[in-house]
Design a protein around this motif. Structure first.
Motif, PDB file in Angstrom:
ATOM      1  N   HIS A  58       0.830  -1.211   0.000  1.00  0.00           N
ATOM      2  CA  HIS A  58       0.000   0.000   0.000  1.00  0.00           C
ATOM      3  C   HIS A  58       0.860   1.256   0.000  1.00  0.00           C
ATOM      4  CE1 HIS A  58      -3.180  -2.771   0.846  1.00  0.00           C
ATOM      5  NE2 HIS A  58      -2.753  -3.031   2.057  1.00  0.00           N
ATOM      6  N   PHE A  59       1.862   1.283  -0.815  1.00  0.00           N
ATOM      7  CA  PHE A  59       2.761   2.443  -0.862  1.00  0.00           C
ATOM      8  C   PHE A  59       2.868   2.893  -2.312  1.00  0.00           C
ATOM      9  CE2 PHE A  59       6.849   4.564  -1.185  1.00  0.00           C
ATOM     10  CZ  PHE A  59       6.893   5.325  -0.026  1.00  0.00           C
ATOM     11  N   TYR A  60       2.309   4.054  -2.598  1.00  0.00           N
ATOM     12  CA  TYR A  60       2.238   4.510  -3.986  1.00  0.00           C
ATOM     13  C   TYR A  60       3.022   5.806  -4.156  1.00  0.00           C
ATOM     14  CZ  TYR A  60      -1.495   1.156  -3.552  1.00  0.00           C
ATOM     15  OH  TYR A  60      -2.192   0.014  -3.276  1.00  0.00           O
ATOM     16  N   VAL A  61       3.947   5.806  -5.095  1.00  0.00           N
ATOM     17  CA  VAL A  61       4.768   6.992  -5.331  1.00  0.00           C
ATOM     18  C   VAL A  61       4.266   7.800  -6.530  1.00  0.00           C
ATOM     19  CG1 VAL A  61       6.843   6.069  -4.263  1.00  0.00           C
ATOM     20  CG2 VAL A  61       6.442   5.673  -6.690  1.00  0.00           C
ATOM     21  N   SER A  62       3.159   7.384  -7.108  1.00  0.00           N
ATOM     22  CA  SER A  62       2.636   8.079  -8.287  1.00  0.00           C
ATOM     23  C   SER A  62       2.378   9.550  -8.017  1.00  0.00           C
ATOM     24  CB  SER A  62       1.347   7.416  -8.774  1.00  0.00           C
ATOM     25  OG  SER A  62       1.620   6.149  -9.309  1.00  0.00           O
ATOM     26  N   GLY A  63       1.887   9.875  -6.834  1.00  0.00           N
ATOM     27  CA  GLY A  63       1.599  11.272  -6.506  1.00  0.00           C
ATOM     28  C   GLY A  63       2.835  12.148  -6.625  1.00  0.00           C
ATOM     29  N   TYR A  64       3.938  11.679  -6.106  1.00  0.00           N
ATOM     30  CA  TYR A  64       5.188  12.439  -6.174  1.00  0.00           C
ATOM     31  C   TYR A  64       5.643  12.568  -7.624  1.00  0.00           C
ATOM     32  CZ  TYR A  64       9.947  13.989  -5.174  1.00  0.00           C
ATOM     33  OH  TYR A  64      11.115  14.716  -5.125  1.00  0.00           O
ATOM     34  N   PHE A  65       5.620  11.465  -8.355  1.00  0.00           N
ATOM     35  CA  PHE A  65       6.073  11.507  -9.744  1.00  0.00           C
ATOM     36  C   PHE A  65       5.171  12.395 -10.603  1.00  0.00           C
ATOM     37  CE2 PHE A  65       8.244   7.162  -9.098  1.00  0.00           C
ATOM     38  CZ  PHE A  65       9.429   7.772  -8.754  1.00  0.00           C
ATOM     39  N   THR A  86      22.978   8.222 -11.383  1.00  0.00           N
ATOM     40  CA  THR A  86      23.002   8.873 -10.066  1.00  0.00           C
ATOM     41  C   THR A  86      21.833   9.835  -9.898  1.00  0.00           C
ATOM     42  OG1 THR A  86      25.398   8.666  -9.947  1.00  0.00           O
ATOM     43  CG2 THR A  86      24.367  10.270  -8.476  1.00  0.00           C
ATOM     44  N   SER A  87      21.624  10.719 -10.875  1.00  0.00           N
ATOM     45  CA  SER A  87      20.532  11.696 -10.766  1.00  0.00           C
ATOM     46  C   SER A  87      19.186  11.000 -10.679  1.00  0.00           C
ATOM     47  CB  SER A  87      20.547  12.658 -11.954  1.00  0.00           C
ATOM     48  OG  SER A  87      21.713  13.452 -11.917  1.00  0.00           O
ATOM     49  N   TRP A  88      19.030   9.926 -11.480  1.00  0.00           N
ATOM     50  CA  TRP A  88      17.772   9.190 -11.418  1.00  0.00           C
ATOM     51  C   TRP A  88      17.573   8.558 -10.034  1.00  0.00           C
ATOM     52  CZ3 TRP A  88      13.029   8.261 -12.126  1.00  0.00           C
ATOM     53  CH2 TRP A  88      12.476   7.063 -11.686  1.00  0.00           C
ATOM     54  N   CYS A  89      18.586   7.909  -9.520  1.00  0.00           N
ATOM     55  CA  CYS A  89      18.461   7.232  -8.221  1.00  0.00           C
ATOM     56  C   CYS A  89      18.197   8.233  -7.099  1.00  0.00           C
ATOM     57  CB  CYS A  89      19.698   6.390  -7.922  1.00  0.00           C
ATOM     58  SG  CYS A  89      19.824   4.916  -8.975  1.00  0.00           S
ATOM     59  N   VAL A  90      18.819   9.408  -7.172  1.00  0.00           N
ATOM     60  CA  VAL A  90      18.564  10.452  -6.167  1.00  0.00           C
ATOM     61  C   VAL A  90      17.097  10.870  -6.218  1.00  0.00           C
ATOM     62  CG1 VAL A  90      19.046  12.848  -5.535  1.00  0.00           C
ATOM     63  CG2 VAL A  90      20.930  11.282  -5.999  1.00  0.00           C
ATOM     64  N   LEU A  91      16.570  11.098  -7.427  1.00  0.00           N
ATOM     65  CA  LEU A  91      15.155  11.468  -7.551  1.00  0.00           C
ATOM     66  C   LEU A  91      14.262  10.362  -7.008  1.00  0.00           C
ATOM     67  CD1 LEU A  91      12.929  13.418  -8.689  1.00  0.00           C
ATOM     68  CD2 LEU A  91      12.942  11.953 -10.708  1.00  0.00           C
ATOM     69  N   PHE A  92      14.577   9.128  -7.349  1.00  0.00           N
ATOM     70  CA  PHE A  92      13.770   7.990  -6.899  1.00  0.00           C
ATOM     71  C   PHE A  92      13.757   7.904  -5.373  1.00  0.00           C
ATOM     72  CE2 PHE A  92      13.141   3.527  -5.813  1.00  0.00           C
ATOM     73  CZ  PHE A  92      12.048   3.190  -6.589  1.00  0.00           C
ATOM     74  N   LEU A  93      14.924   8.022  -4.755  1.00  0.00           N
ATOM     75  CA  LEU A  93      14.998   7.946  -3.295  1.00  0.00           C
ATOM     76  C   LEU A  93      14.315   9.142  -2.640  1.00  0.00           C
ATOM     77  CD1 LEU A  93      18.646   6.603  -2.925  1.00  0.00           C
ATOM     78  CD2 LEU A  93      16.513   5.304  -2.709  1.00  0.00           C
ATOM     79  N   ASP A  94      14.449  10.328  -3.251  1.00  0.00           N
ATOM     80  CA  ASP A  94      13.717  11.504  -2.747  1.00  0.00           C
ATOM     81  C   ASP A  94      12.209  11.260  -2.805  1.00  0.00           C
ATOM     82  OD1 ASP A  94      16.001  12.934  -2.170  1.00  0.00           O
ATOM     83  OD2 ASP A  94      15.922  14.174  -3.990  1.00  0.00           O
ATOM     84  N   ALA A  95      11.759  10.627  -3.899  1.00  0.00           N
ATOM     85  CA  ALA A  95      10.331  10.330  -4.049  1.00  0.00           C
ATOM     86  C   ALA A  95       9.848   9.393  -2.950  1.00  0.00           C
ATOM     87  CB  ALA A  95      10.060   9.718  -5.423  1.00  0.00           C
ATOM     88  N   LEU A  96      10.607   8.347  -2.683  1.00  0.00           N
ATOM     89  CA  LEU A  96      10.215   7.405  -1.631  1.00  0.00           C
ATOM     90  C   LEU A  96      10.176   8.080  -0.271  1.00  0.00           C
ATOM     91  CD1 LEU A  96      12.096   4.081  -2.509  1.00  0.00           C
ATOM     92  CD2 LEU A  96       9.807   4.817  -3.191  1.00  0.00           C
ATOM     93  N   ASP A  97      11.187   8.912   0.002  1.00  0.00           N
ATOM     94  CA  ASP A  97      11.252   9.620   1.281  1.00  0.00           C
ATOM     95  C   ASP A  97      10.054  10.559   1.447  1.00  0.00           C
ATOM     96  OD1 ASP A  97      12.661  10.538   3.740  1.00  0.00           O
ATOM     97  OD2 ASP A  97      12.827  12.412   2.596  1.00  0.00           O
ATOM     98  N   ALA A  98       9.797  11.378   0.435  1.00  0.00           N
ATOM     99  CA  ALA A  98       8.693  12.342   0.514  1.00  0.00           C
ATOM    100  C   ALA A  98       7.359  11.625   0.629  1.00  0.00           C
ATOM    101  CB  ALA A  98       8.703  13.259  -0.712  1.00  0.00           C
ATOM    102  N   GLN A  99       7.188  10.548  -0.146  1.00  0.00           N
ATOM    103  CA  GLN A  99       5.917   9.829  -0.105  1.00  0.00           C
ATOM    104  C   GLN A  99       5.731   9.132   1.238  1.00  0.00           C
ATOM    105  OE1 GLN A  99       3.824  10.057  -2.959  1.00  0.00           O
ATOM    106  NE2 GLN A  99       2.399   9.591  -1.314  1.00  0.00           N
TER     107      GLN A  99
END
Length: 199
Positions: A58-65, A86-99
């Motif tokens: 039940h964890f959706y990152v669509s809102g952030y993306f 690197t830039s992609w992975c940073v964005l992905f991890l930021d998305a998970l953190d924010a979500q």
């Protein structure tokens, strides 16, 4: 796709980075005519669950993306264009953190609402069944009345009385009125407002 599945199942990479890499690779493969973005984002959730990072799917990152759609697309493009993982992975991890923070805030709001509504339902419904009604609408924020009267464990006449009172007090909104043998459909608005409009 076989190579991607093998990568997902391997343990050669830190789980969160494996999810980040798998998402970009899935989007690059573009295996379907339509819906690749939605399926790809759903696969993130399933991977995190399968890897034991989350306890339920039940964890959706669509809102952030969606909020950062241009950057999301550009970072994925740069992986293919220049190998900028690197830039992609940073964005992905930021998305998970924010979500994750947003999800925690939403969960806290839901718990606060439940605590408030427990007292309101008790005072309004004046019945030993008030907590049953509360638990039902929190588990089923959109429901047909026959499901409430048969699935809540509340005697049918009492459940029908509860529905009328909750509608009168604007806790329930009628989505589809009863018609013939078709029961009415209701929405528990206080909970849906939190889910629709996270802070």
């Amino acid at each position: 796709m076989e190579s991607l599945i093998s990568f997902i199942r391997s343990d050669d990479q830190v789980p969160l980075l494996r999810a980040a890499i798998a998402h970009v690779e899935f989007e690059a493969l573009h295996p379907f005519e339509d819906g690749n973005g939605r399926v790809g984002r759903m696969l993130i959730t399933l991977m995190l669950w399968n890897l034991g990072i989350i306890s339920q799917p039940h964890f959706y990152v669509s809102g952030y993306f969606e909020r950062y759609k241009d950057e999301y697309i550009e970072r994925m493009r740069q992986v293919s264009a220049s190998g900028d993982w690197t830039s992609w992975c940073v964005l992905f991890l930021d998305a998970l953190d924010a979500q994750a923070l947003e999800n925690l805030d939403t969960a806290n709001q839901i718990q606060t609402l439940y605590d408030e509504m427990r007292e309101r339902f008790r005072l309004l419904l004046k019945s030993q069944w008030s907590t049953h009604a509360l638990d039902f609408v929190f588990q089923n924020p959109i429901f047909r009345n026959n499901r409430f009267t048969t699935g809540s464990g509340i005697p049918t006449p009492t459940a029908n009385r509860f529905t009328r009172k909750l509608v009168e007090q604007n806790y329930l909104r009628t989505i589809i009125p009863a018609a013939g043998r078709s029961p009415a459909m209701y929405a528990f608005e206080p909970l849906l407002r939190i889910v629709r409009e996270p802070t």
